[in-house]
Design a protein around this motif. Structure first.
Motif, PDB file in Angstrom:
ATOM      1  N   GLU A  41     -39.677  24.870  17.530  1.00  0.00           N
ATOM      2  CA  GLU A  41     -39.442  26.129  16.819  1.00  0.00           C
ATOM      3  C   GLU A  41     -38.021  26.639  17.066  1.00  0.00           C
ATOM      4  O   GLU A  41     -37.372  27.176  16.155  1.00  0.00           O
TER       5      GLU A  41
ATOM      6  N   LEU B  18     -41.631  17.820  19.666  1.00  0.00           N
ATOM      7  CA  LEU B  18     -42.471  18.056  18.488  1.00  0.00           C
ATOM      8  C   LEU B  18     -43.887  18.401  18.940  1.00  0.00           C
ATOM      9  O   LEU B  18     -44.468  17.676  19.752  1.00  0.00           O
ATOM     10  N   PRO B  19     -44.471  19.481  18.435  1.00  0.00           N
ATOM     11  CA  PRO B  19     -45.825  19.855  18.877  1.00  0.00           C
ATOM     12  C   PRO B  19     -46.862  18.860  18.365  1.00  0.00           C
ATOM     13  O   PRO B  19     -46.751  18.326  17.261  1.00  0.00           O
TER      14      PRO B  19
ATOM     15  N   LYS C  43     -49.857  19.157  17.270  1.00  0.00           N
ATOM     16  CA  LYS C  43     -50.636  19.487  16.068  1.00  0.00           C
ATOM     17  C   LYS C  43     -49.857  19.255  14.780  1.00  0.00           C
ATOM     18  O   LYS C  43     -50.450  18.988  13.734  1.00  0.00           O
ATOM     19  N   ASP C  44     -48.541  19.333  14.837  1.00  0.00           N
ATOM     20  CA  ASP C  44     -47.723  19.162  13.633  1.00  0.00           C
ATOM     21  C   ASP C  44     -47.033  17.811  13.578  1.00  0.00           C
ATOM     22  O   ASP C  44     -46.860  17.235  12.502  1.00  0.00           O
ATOM     23  N   GLY C  45     -46.605  17.325  14.722  1.00  0.00           N
ATOM     24  CA  GLY C  45     -45.937  16.033  14.769  1.00  0.00           C
ATOM     25  C   GLY C  45     -44.752  15.947  13.832  1.00  0.00           C
ATOM     26  O   GLY C  45     -43.919  16.855  13.745  1.00  0.00           O
TER      27      GLY C  45
ATOM     28  N   GLN D  87     -44.590  16.303  10.791  1.00  0.00           N
ATOM     29  CA  GLN D  87     -44.597  17.274   9.689  1.00  0.00           C
ATOM     30  C   GLN D  87     -43.852  18.550  10.060  1.00  0.00           C
ATOM     31  O   GLN D  87     -43.558  19.369   9.184  1.00  0.00           O
ATOM     32  N   HIS D  88     -43.546  18.722  11.323  1.00  0.00           N
ATOM     33  CA  HIS D  88     -42.805  19.906  11.741  1.00  0.00           C
ATOM     34  C   HIS D  88     -41.379  19.809  11.213  1.00  0.00           C
ATOM     35  O   HIS D  88     -40.772  18.736  11.195  1.00  0.00           O
ATOM     36  N   ALA D  89     -40.835  20.945  10.787  1.00  0.00           N
ATOM     37  CA  ALA D  89     -39.495  20.957  10.199  1.00  0.00           C
ATOM     38  C   ALA D  89     -38.435  20.442  11.161  1.00  0.00           C
ATOM     39  O   ALA D  89     -37.390  19.934  10.730  1.00  0.00           O
TER      40      ALA D  89
ATOM     41  N   ASP E  52     -46.365  16.998  26.248  1.00  0.00           N
ATOM     42  CA  ASP E  52     -47.024  17.461  25.023  1.00  0.00           C
ATOM     43  C   ASP E  52     -48.369  16.789  24.771  1.00  0.00           C
ATOM     44  O   ASP E  52     -49.001  17.055  23.757  1.00  0.00           O
TER      45      ASP E  52
ATOM     46  N   MET F 172     -45.845   9.910  17.331  1.00  0.00           N
ATOM     47  CA  MET F 172     -44.544  10.580  17.231  1.00  0.00           C
ATOM     48  C   MET F 172     -43.427   9.699  17.774  1.00  0.00           C
ATOM     49  O   MET F 172     -42.335   9.636  17.202  1.00  0.00           O
TER      50      MET F 172
END
Length: 266
Positions: A132, A156-157, A159-161, A163-165, A189, A204
């Motif tokens: 973030e 990278l989190p 849950k998003d992997g 797909q996170h921006a 993580d 990831m």
């Protein structure tokens, strides 16, 4: 020669506060030499631990002991560091650990001014930020005049992997030759943890290998200060075989890429 691109050295001889939070006993150069012998690495990059603040003497001494031909360091500094201090350091990089800002020795407003100070030295800036935070500060990252190294798979989190921006931001910087990513700290993580051999991190890690294999390095993150149950260092290196199945890619990540990034001989 294989490189472990992310460890920490702790030595009480360089600790100004004997009660400093986060100090680790039994993690000096002599102890790390045993890890090197176990996992078969010859080169190393030492990152100044948080408990030393902006005093990088422990890292400079570790480089001296291990030999500058096979050791590099990443320092923690403030923008008011003098030119003489910069010139005297052989660390080769600056780290901004802001994953938990309240415990950080530096702050976001220091990043850009210090980047302009270190750019003439050819140093990189190592960033341990949340995904973030990477998104929030994208504009600044794109302005920085120096190379960037993103710690621990850019955090990278789970849950998003991909797909996170943050994945696309970091990938675009790497594609442009401006950034590198460390394949390190899978336990930071993972939900399945040590018992599950951090298997949930594999997708990831593989995504980074598929996307930018020429911009990756591997790090063991010894002595694993965040972990109550310490992982086996040889097992952590073995994970790379799963993340990067072919020999040529692993050779690139362990040998060629760190030589280019840290200035080792090939």
């Amino acid at each position: 020669m294989k490189c472990d691109s992310h460890i920490h050295i702790y030595d009480r001889a360089f600790l100004s506060d004997p009660n400093a939070h986060g100090f680790v006993d039994g993690a000096d150069v002599a102890a790390y030499r045993k890890i090197q012998a176990r996992i078969g690495t010859e080169r190393v990059v030492i990152v100044t631990p948080r408990c030393y603040g902006t005093d990088n003497a422990v890292t400079v001494d570790a480089i001296r002991q291990l030999g500058i031909e096979n050791a590099r360091g990443v320092a923690v500094l403030h923008p008011d560091v003098t030119d003489a201090e910069l010139a005297a350091l052989h660390a080769g990089g600056i780290r901004f650990t802001l994953y938990t800002p309240k415990n950080a020795a530096v702050s976001f407003d220091m990043v850009e001014p210090l980047a302009h100070r270190i750019a003439p030295f050819g140093w990189h800036m190592q960033l341990h930020w949340t995904a973030e935070q990477l998104v929030e500060h994208e504009a600044m990252l794109r302005r920085l005049p120096c190379t960037m190294v993103f710690d621990h798979r850019a955090r990278l989190p789970l849950k998003d992997g991909m797909q996170h921006a943050a994945f696309d931001i970091v990938r675009s910087l790497a594609d442009a030759g401006r950034a590198w990513i460390k394949l390190s700290g899978p336990y930071l993580d993972s939900a399945v943890g040590l018992a599950g051999r951090y298997a949930d991190i594999a997708p990831m890690a593989r995504a980074w290998v598929d996307a930018v294999p020429e911009r990756l390095v591997w790090g063991g993150d010894w002595p694993h200060v965040t972990e109550t149950h310490k992982p086996d260092d040889a097992m952590l290196l073995d994970l790379l075989t799963d993340w990067a199945p072919d020999d040529a890619t692993r050779e690139r990540i362990l040998v060629t890429n760190p030589a280019v990034l840290y200035g080792f001989s090939l």
